[in-house]
Design a protein around this motif. Structure first.
Motif, PDB file in Angstrom:
ATOM      1  N   LEU A 118       0.819  -1.216   0.000  1.00  4.21           N
ATOM      2  CA  LEU A 118       0.000   0.000   0.000  1.00  4.21           C
ATOM      3  C   LEU A 118       0.855   1.270   0.000  1.00  4.21           C
ATOM      4  CD1 LEU A 118      -2.890  -0.975   2.443  1.00  4.21           C
ATOM      5  CD2 LEU A 118      -2.705  -1.314  -0.029  1.00  4.21           C
ATOM      6  N   ARG A 119       2.166   1.115  -0.059  1.00  2.00           N
ATOM      7  CA  ARG A 119       3.110   2.232  -0.149  1.00  2.00           C
ATOM      8  C   ARG A 119       2.910   3.217   1.013  1.00  2.00           C
ATOM      9  NH1 ARG A 119       3.384   3.665  -6.658  1.00  2.00           N
ATOM     10  NH2 ARG A 119       3.896   1.549  -7.347  1.00  2.00           N
ATOM     11  N   ALA A 120       3.282   2.775   2.171  1.00  2.00           N
ATOM     12  CA  ALA A 120       3.051   3.563   3.375  1.00  2.00           C
ATOM     13  C   ALA A 120       4.255   4.428   3.729  1.00  2.00           C
ATOM     14  CB  ALA A 120       2.733   2.637   4.551  1.00  2.00           C
ATOM     15  N   VAL A 121       3.955   5.562   4.344  1.00  2.00           N
ATOM     16  CA  VAL A 121       4.970   6.383   5.008  1.00  2.00           C
ATOM     17  C   VAL A 121       4.485   6.651   6.430  1.00  2.00           C
ATOM     18  CG1 VAL A 121       5.869   7.477   2.925  1.00  2.00           C
ATOM     19  CG2 VAL A 121       3.944   8.538   4.130  1.00  2.00           C
ATOM     20  N   LYS A 122       5.429   6.739   7.355  1.00  2.00           N
ATOM     21  CA  LYS A 122       5.117   7.093   8.734  1.00  2.00           C
ATOM     22  C   LYS A 122       5.550   8.533   8.971  1.00  2.00           C
ATOM     23  CE  LYS A 122       6.030   4.079  11.958  1.00  2.00           C
ATOM     24  NZ  LYS A 122       4.710   3.656  12.463  1.00  2.00           N
ATOM     25  N   VAL A 123       4.712   9.309   9.629  1.00  2.00           N
ATOM     26  CA  VAL A 123       4.952  10.744   9.794  1.00  2.00           C
ATOM     27  C   VAL A 123       5.052  11.079  11.279  1.00  2.00           C
ATOM     28  CG1 VAL A 123       4.114  13.057   9.286  1.00  2.00           C
ATOM     29  CG2 VAL A 123       3.643  11.179   7.683  1.00  2.00           C
ATOM     30  N   ASP A 124       6.139  11.767  11.657  1.00  2.00           N
ATOM     31  CA  ASP A 124       6.327  12.239  13.029  1.00  2.00           C
ATOM     32  C   ASP A 124       6.834  13.669  12.988  1.00  2.00           C
ATOM     33  OD1 ASP A 124       5.953  10.133  15.223  1.00  2.00           O
ATOM     34  OD2 ASP A 124       7.120   9.022  13.730  1.00  2.00           O
ATOM     35  N   LEU A 125       6.214  14.547  13.763  1.00  2.00           N
ATOM     36  CA  LEU A 125       6.668  15.922  13.900  1.00  2.00           C
ATOM     37  C   LEU A 125       7.272  16.088  15.283  1.00  2.00           C
ATOM     38  CD1 LEU A 125       6.801  18.802  12.680  1.00  2.00           C
ATOM     39  CD2 LEU A 125       4.620  19.254  13.833  1.00  2.00           C
ATOM     40  N   PHE A 126       8.533  16.446  15.343  1.00  2.00           N
ATOM     41  CA  PHE A 126       9.233  16.655  16.605  1.00  2.00           C
ATOM     42  C   PHE A 126       9.450  18.150  16.799  1.00  2.00           C
ATOM     43  CE2 PHE A 126      10.582  12.561  14.911  1.00  2.00           C
ATOM     44  CZ  PHE A 126      10.373  11.720  15.996  1.00  2.00           C
ATOM     45  N   ARG A 227      26.010  11.875  12.868  1.00  2.00           N
ATOM     46  CA  ARG A 227      27.121  12.732  13.287  1.00  2.00           C
ATOM     47  C   ARG A 227      26.694  14.203  13.310  1.00  2.00           C
ATOM     48  NH1 ARG A 227      30.498  10.783  10.045  1.00  2.00           N
ATOM     49  NH2 ARG A 227      30.448  12.344   8.391  1.00  2.00           N
ATOM     50  N   ASP A 228      25.967  14.613  12.285  1.00  2.00           N
ATOM     51  CA  ASP A 228      25.492  15.997  12.239  1.00  2.00           C
ATOM     52  C   ASP A 228      24.501  16.280  13.361  1.00  2.00           C
ATOM     53  OD1 ASP A 228      27.062  16.432  10.051  1.00  2.00           O
ATOM     54  OD2 ASP A 228      25.427  16.360   8.590  1.00  2.00           O
ATOM     55  N   LEU A 229      23.636  15.302  13.640  1.00  2.00           N
ATOM     56  CA  LEU A 229      22.660  15.471  14.711  1.00  2.00           C
ATOM     57  C   LEU A 229      23.351  15.661  16.050  1.00  2.00           C
ATOM     58  CD1 LEU A 229      19.745  15.338  15.863  1.00  2.00           C
ATOM     59  CD2 LEU A 229      20.006  12.850  15.945  1.00  2.00           C
ATOM     60  N   LEU A 230      24.360  14.836  16.330  1.00  2.00           N
ATOM     61  CA  LEU A 230      25.060  14.921  17.612  1.00  2.00           C
ATOM     62  C   LEU A 230      25.902  16.188  17.720  1.00  2.00           C
ATOM     63  CD1 LEU A 230      26.186  11.196  17.965  1.00  2.00           C
ATOM     64  CD2 LEU A 230      24.344  12.334  19.204  1.00  2.00           C
ATOM     65  N   ASP A 256      14.299  11.820  22.405  1.00  5.84           N
ATOM     66  CA  ASP A 256      15.125  12.349  23.483  1.00  5.84           C
ATOM     67  C   ASP A 256      15.761  13.680  23.085  1.00  5.84           C
ATOM     68  OD1 ASP A 256      16.715  11.885  26.092  1.00  5.84           O
ATOM     69  OD2 ASP A 256      18.295  12.202  24.607  1.00  5.84           O
ATOM     70  N   ARG A 257      16.242  13.761  21.867  1.00  7.26           N
ATOM     71  CA  ARG A 257      16.932  14.966  21.399  1.00  7.26           C
ATOM     72  C   ARG A 257      15.997  16.168  21.374  1.00  7.26           C
ATOM     73  NH1 ARG A 257      22.449  16.165  20.559  1.00  7.26           N
ATOM     74  NH2 ARG A 257      22.560  17.963  19.186  1.00  7.26           N
ATOM     75  N   PHE A 258      14.746  15.925  21.000  1.00  8.39           N
ATOM     76  CA  PHE A 258      13.790  17.016  20.883  1.00  8.39           C
ATOM     77  C   PHE A 258      12.915  17.174  22.121  1.00  8.39           C
ATOM     78  CE2 PHE A 258      15.168  16.759  16.565  1.00  8.39           C
ATOM     79  CZ  PHE A 258      14.989  18.038  16.052  1.00  8.39           C
ATOM     80  N   GLY A 259      13.273  16.503  23.204  1.00  4.89           N
ATOM     81  CA  GLY A 259      12.581  16.717  24.469  1.00  4.89           C
ATOM     82  C   GLY A 259      11.134  16.294  24.474  1.00  4.89           C
TER      83      GLY A 259
END
Length: 377
Positions: A118-126, A227-230, A256-259
């Motif tokens: 079904l060609r799914a994507v999961k969406v999360d807003l942090f 690496r860029d995230l850290l 964790d990074r975005f609290g």
């Protein structure tokens, strides 16, 4: 009793009775399905026509329930049956115009077969303060969507990437980002894939896609993204499209990074892009089936409660449902009402009872304030 305003974002009442789907897996699935129906019913009780919940007739397997089967052949058979049934259920919902389905945890192998088809994507807003990151996980291709071939002492897993699916995923991600940030869209678009294993083809597709869409897309290896995230974090309004192999592992790190709240308290959404099911949104808890808690009335209901609020507000016309539920959850936290995994001593049922009591109070206060504003008695 009316707990939230039963109107959509445009202020109009729904023209017909809202309908949502419900799919239930084993483990704590039946308990959480009951939580979903109770909370959704409460949040939409003020709607003129109520809400109809269409429940799938099949109780889908969890990984633990499948492990109880006597041999691999039976596991594969049941996995395929669950996938075929759930795919058909989703297609039937979409074909009937149903916009959303809530699903409790089911066996991941069955689930990812459906997501591939079904060609799914999961969406999360942090979000963290003024900064926000939109993560769109590609569930339609890659290792998670592979097919297994068994031989004595060996399993071969075959995976597929395609230009068409890549274009659909990135195109949806960009459209979703522009909805999240309507005053300018994303400031940065990053793709995190193991593209160096694909003979230079994948990043060529992305370059062609970026030129066609008129945007700049940066493609990095997942370890570079880490690496860029850290080292620096991500700038505000970053759209991050990622292969699920990396995104699934990194989800807790991003929380964790975005609290953000702990993983067990969160729900998330999956959007189907494929023909025959395009537009159907599937809501789920982030946590798994918790088979060890099944039947004990101890499973954490918070993620399911939040999913019910999202469904009520986005798809049933119950404006204010999300805000009301977050206010009620805050009140429960202050009173230390929670299940044992949250450090509390309450059952699932007692937590939901307490939440609904708070929603009753909030609804009564809102009704009184409305009466006062219009000069009623």
């Amino acid at each position: 009793m009316t707990r939230v305003a039963p109107r959509g974002a445009d202020g109009e009442l729904p023209a017909a009775r809202p309908v949502v789907g419900l799919a239930v897996g084993r483990g704590t699935g039946p308990e959480l399905a009951d939580v979903f129906e109770r909370v959704l019913g409460s949040l939409t009780s003020g709607l003129p026509l109520g809400v109809e919940v269409v429940r799938s007739p099949r109780l889908y397997h969890s990984y633990v329930s499948l492990r109880a089967e006597p041999d691999t052949a039976r596991v594969r058979e049941l996995t395929a049956q669950d996938a075929e049934h759930y795919e058909r259920f989703c297609r039937e919902l979409a074909g009937s115009g149903v916009p959303a389905v809530f699903r409790t945890a089911i066996n991941a192998q069955s689930l990812y077969l459906v997501r591939q088809r079904l060609r799914a994507v999961k969406v999360d807003l942090f979000t963290e303060g003024p900064a926000s990151l939109l993560l769109v996980r590609d569930q339609a291709q890659g290792f998670y969507t592979g097919e297994n071939r068994h031989s004595p002492g060996e399993i071969v897993r075959t995976t597929t990437f395609s230009r068409e699916v890549t274009g659909a995923v990135v195109g949806y991600a960009l459209e979703r980002a522009r909805r999240e940030w309507p005053d300018g869209g994303p400031d940065r678009i990053v793709l995190a894939y193991k593209f160096h294993l694909l003979d230079g083809v994948f990043d060529t597709w992305v370059a062609e896609l970026a030129a066609r869409l008129g945007v700049r897309i940066e493609v990095f290896q997942p370890d570079t993204v880490n690496r860029d995230l850290l080292a620096h974090g991500f700038p505000d309004r970053t759209l991050l499209v990622a292969g699920n192999e990396w995104a699934d592992i990194m989800h807790v790190v991003l929380l964790d990074r975005f609290g953000s709240d702990r993983q067990e308290n969160r729900c998330t959404e999956n959007v189907f892009l494929g023909p025959g099911a395009g537009g159907l949104v599937e809501y789920q808890t982030v946590h798994g089936s918790a088979d060890d808690l099944a039947g004990r009335d101890l499973v954490n209901p918070v993620a399911t409660v939040r999913a019910a609020a999202l469904v009520a507000e986005r798809h049933c016309g119950a404006a204010g449902a999300v805000r009301a539920v977050e206010t009620a959850l805050g009140a429960l936290a202050e009173r230390e009402v929670g299940t044992p995994d949250l450090g509390g001593g309450h059952t699932t049922t007692s937590v939901v009872d307490a939440l609904l009591d708070v929603l009753d109070v909030l609804g009564a206060v809102a009704a009184a304030e409305t009466t006062a504003l219009v000069g009623g008695s």
